[in-house]
Design an enzyme around this catalytic site. Structure first.
Site, PDB file in Angstrom:
ATOM      1  N   ASP A 130       6.746  -9.830 -10.951  1.00  0.00           N
ATOM      2  CA  ASP A 130       5.474  -9.929 -11.674  1.00  0.00           C
ATOM      3  C   ASP A 130       5.562 -10.758 -12.958  1.00  0.00           C
ATOM      4  OD1 ASP A 130       6.989  -7.883 -12.790  1.00  0.00           O
ATOM      5  OD2 ASP A 130       5.466  -6.326 -12.552  1.00  0.00           O
TER       6      ASP A 130
ATOM      7  N   ASP B 160      16.376   2.926 -15.381  1.00  0.00           N
ATOM      8  CA  ASP B 160      17.159   2.917 -14.150  1.00  0.00           C
ATOM      9  C   ASP B 160      17.700   1.511 -13.920  1.00  0.00           C
ATOM     10  OD1 ASP B 160      14.804   1.614 -13.357  1.00  0.00           O
ATOM     11  OD2 ASP B 160      13.975   3.492 -12.600  1.00  0.00           O
TER      12      ASP B 160
ATOM     13  N   ASP C 105      18.314  -1.391 -11.160  1.00  0.00           N
ATOM     14  CA  ASP C 105      18.019  -1.904  -9.824  1.00  0.00           C
ATOM     15  C   ASP C 105      18.890  -3.122  -9.550  1.00  0.00           C
ATOM     16  OD1 ASP C 105      16.062   0.020  -9.554  1.00  0.00           O
ATOM     17  OD2 ASP C 105      14.481  -1.278 -10.307  1.00  0.00           O
TER      18      ASP C 105
END
Ligand code: ATP
Ligand code: MG
Length: 463
Positions: free
Chosen positions: A157, A70, A72
Site C-alpha cells: 500500500d 510483529d 513479517d
C-alpha cells in the site's frame, strides 16, 4: 534508482526495476532489534538458497526507531517449500497460502512474493485465465499469483510499508522511495492513489491509522481522492471493517484517528448514526464523552492495560442511542427500556456497516441499560447494582458521563465512595438518602407498581 512507471510497470514493456540498495552502514536497523525467531526463519530460508526479507510494518517501525508489533517475512520460496524447512509451520489461507511458523506465543508470517495480474483485457477486469480480478468499481477480487520481489512491491500500500530488509547482507531494498518518505514521515500510496483505493477501499482506513499512529502527514496526492471515494467503504464486508476499526481505535491513537476519519469524510461510513447523535442539541456533552472515551482508551493502550470492544462501541454509539431513546414515550417504557430499545435499533443499523460480534453487543447493552440505575441511590436495590457482573464497566462509563458534564459530579462521587465502604456501612448510606424525587422516576415507579400487581412478578427494570 530506476524510476518506475508505477503499478504493473513490468507488464507494460519490461521496465527493468532496480531497487535503491541502502547498505547496512547507511541505515539504523540492527539485528539486535529483530525478533530472534524472525531471524531464525530468515537465516534458514537463506541457507536453503531462497531470498528472504523482513518486510512491511516491521522494517518501517525499525527504521523509525519503534518496536514492531510483529515480524513479517517475504520470500521467493513457495509455501510448501517453506513448510518443508520448519517443523512448526502451518499453511493458512484457502485461495492463497501463507506460512505461519510458530514459536510459542510468537507467530512469524512468511509470504511468498506475489504478482499483480498482468495480462488483463480491455475493461481491465479479467486475468489471463479468464477469471474476473476486478469488480465494476475497480475492487480487487483475485490476487493470487506468485511472483518476484519486483512484482511484490507494487501490491503493497504505502511507500513506507514497501521496504525489504535483506538477510543476505542486512541492506534495505527500496523500490518506491520508502526510506525517504519514512524519514520525512510522509505517507504516500504506491502507484496511482485513486486506482489503489478502488482496488481496496480499506487502504483509506489504513491511511488514517498509520498517519495517526506514526505521526505521519498524508501526502497531498494520497489525501486528495479520499473524500470522493469514501462511499466505497460501504461495499467492504462489515466483518473486515470490524477488524479495521479495532486496529484503528486500539492503536494507542484512537482520538487522532477519529479526528482524521471525520476530517476526511470517512466517519459517517463507519458509524452512520454518530453524526446526528453528536449534532443533537439535546445531547449534552456527547462530543466530549466520545473524545474523553477515546482518550481514555489511548491511555489504557499506552499503559498496556486491557481494553474491550464493548466499552469502545458503547462510547461510539452512545450519542445515537441517547437521541433515539428520547423518541420513546415515557408513558410506554421505563427509561431503562427506552435505552435498551434504542440500543437495539442503533446496534442493528451499525451492524450493517461494522459487524460487532454478539459477545460485545450483549454486554454493551447491559452496560447501557444500567446507566439509569446510577440515579437511584435510595434503597437496597441500589446496592445490588454493586454486585452486577457489568457494574465495573457501567461505573467507568458513568464516570465518563460525569466528566462530559452529562451527569452531576455528585452522583459519580457517591458511587465511587460507596465502593470504598465495608458492606455493613453501605446499607446506612442508602437508607440515609431521601427517596429519589427526580421528575422521571416518579411516574415510572407508579407504572412498575401497577405492572407488578397485575402480573405478580417484578418488572424487568426492577430486577
Ligand atoms: P502494523 O504495524 O499495523 O502491523 P503493517 O504495515 O505491518 O502495520 P499489516 O496489516 O501487518 O500492516 O500488513 C503487512 C504489510 O502488508 C503492509 O506493510 C503492507 O506492505 C502490506 N499490506 C497490508 N494490507 C494491505 C492492503 N490492504 N493493501 C496493500 N498492501 C497491504
Ligand atoms: Mg504487521
Amino acid at each position: 534508482m530506476n524510476k518506475s512507471t508505477g503499478f504493473n510497470a513490468d507488464a507494460n514493456g519490461g521496465d527493468e526495476l532496480l531497487p535503491t540498495v541502502v547498505p547496512r552502514a547507511e541505515h539504523p536497523i540492527s539485528r539486535a532489534h529483530i525478533s530472534p525467531n524472525a531471524l531464525k526463519v530468515l537465516y534458514r530460508l537463506k541457507d536453503a538458497g531462497y531470498q528472504a526479507f523482513l518486510v512491511g510494518g516491521a522494517v518501517r517501525d525499525l527504521l523509525l526507531g519503534l518496536e514492531p508489533k510483529d515480524f513479517d517475512i517475504a520470500t521467493n520460496a513457495h509455501p510448501e517449500q517453506v513448510k518443508q524447512l520448519f517443523r512448526n509451520c502451518r499453511l493458512i489461507g484457502r485461495r492463497f497460502h501463507l506460512a505461519h511458523v510458530r514459536f510459542g506465543m510468537e507467530i512469524i508470517e512468511v509470504a511468498t512474493f506475489r504478482a499483480a495480474h498482468t495480462q488483463i483485457d480491455e475493461d481491465n477486469s479479467v486475468d489471463e485465465a479468464g477469471h474476473r480480478v476486478l469488480d465494476a468499481g475497480g475492487r480487487i477480487l483475485r490476487d493470487n499469483l506468485y511472483g518476484t520481489i519486483e512484482e511484490d512491491v507494487w501490491r503493497r500500500d504505502f511507500t513506507a510499508n514497501g521496504l525489504y530488509y535483506n538477510i543476505e547482507d542486512f541492506s534495505i531494498w527500496d523500490y518506491v522511495g520508502g526510506v525517504a518518505d519514512a524519514n520525512a514521515r510522509v505517507l504516500r500510496l504506491i502507484g496511482d492513489p485513486e486506482t489503489r483505493y478502488r482496488e481496496d477501499p480499506v487502504r483509506m482506513l489504513r491511511a488514517m491509522r498509520f498517519a495517526a499512529k506514526l505521526d505521519f502527514t498524508l501526502h497531498p496526492d494520497t489525501a486528495a481522492p479520499i473524500r470522493s471515494l469514501a462511499r466505497m467503504l460501504d461495499s467492504v464486508p462489515p466483518a473486515r471493517l470490524f477488524d479495521e476499526v479495532l486496529k484503528m481505535f486500539f492503536s494507542g491513537s484512537a482520538l487522532k484517528s477519529f479526528d482524521m476519519l471525520q476530517n476526511h469524510g470517512l466517519l459517517a461510513h463507519l458509524f452512520p448514526d454518530l453524526g446526528a447523535g453528536l449534532a443533537d442539541p439535546a445531547n449534552t456533552g456527547a462530543a466530549d464523552l466520545v473524545r474523553l472515551g477515546l482518550d481514555g482508551t489511548d491511555q489504557r493502550v499506552r499503559a498496556d492495560k486491557p481494553v474491550t470492544p464493548m466499552f469502545l462501541f458503547a462510547v461510539l454509539l452512545w450519542p445515537a442511542i441517547k437521541s433515539r431513546a428520547r423518541r420513546e414515550s415515557p408513558a410506554v417504557m421505563t427509561e431503562i427500556q427506552a435505552l435498551q430499545t434504542a440500543c437495539d435499533t442503533v446496534t442493528a443499523r451499525q451492524m450493517s456497516r461494522v459487524a460487532i460480534p454478539k459477545r460485545f453487543t450483549l454486554p454493551m447493552r447491559e452496560l447501557i441499560g444500567l446507566q439509569p440505575r446510577f440515579d437511584k441511590r435510595d434503597g437496597r436495590r441500589a446496592l445490588r447494582l454493586l454486585d452486577h457482573p457489568r457494574f465495573r464497566a457501567a461505573y467507568d462509563f458513568l464516570l465518563l458521563r460525569v466528566a462530559a458534564g452529562e451527569v452531576s459530579p455528585e452522583v459519580g462521587e457517591w458511587w465511587t465512595q460507596i465502593q470504598t465502604l465495608p458492606p455493613e456501612e453501605r446499607v446506612g448510606q442508602v437508607e440515609a438518602l431521601p427517596p429519589t424525587t427526580d421528575s422521571e422516576a416518579a411516574p415510572k415507579k407508579r407504572r412498575r407498581r401497577r405492572r407488578r400487581s397485575r402480573s405478580g412478578s417484578p418488572s424487568p427494570a426492577a430486577t
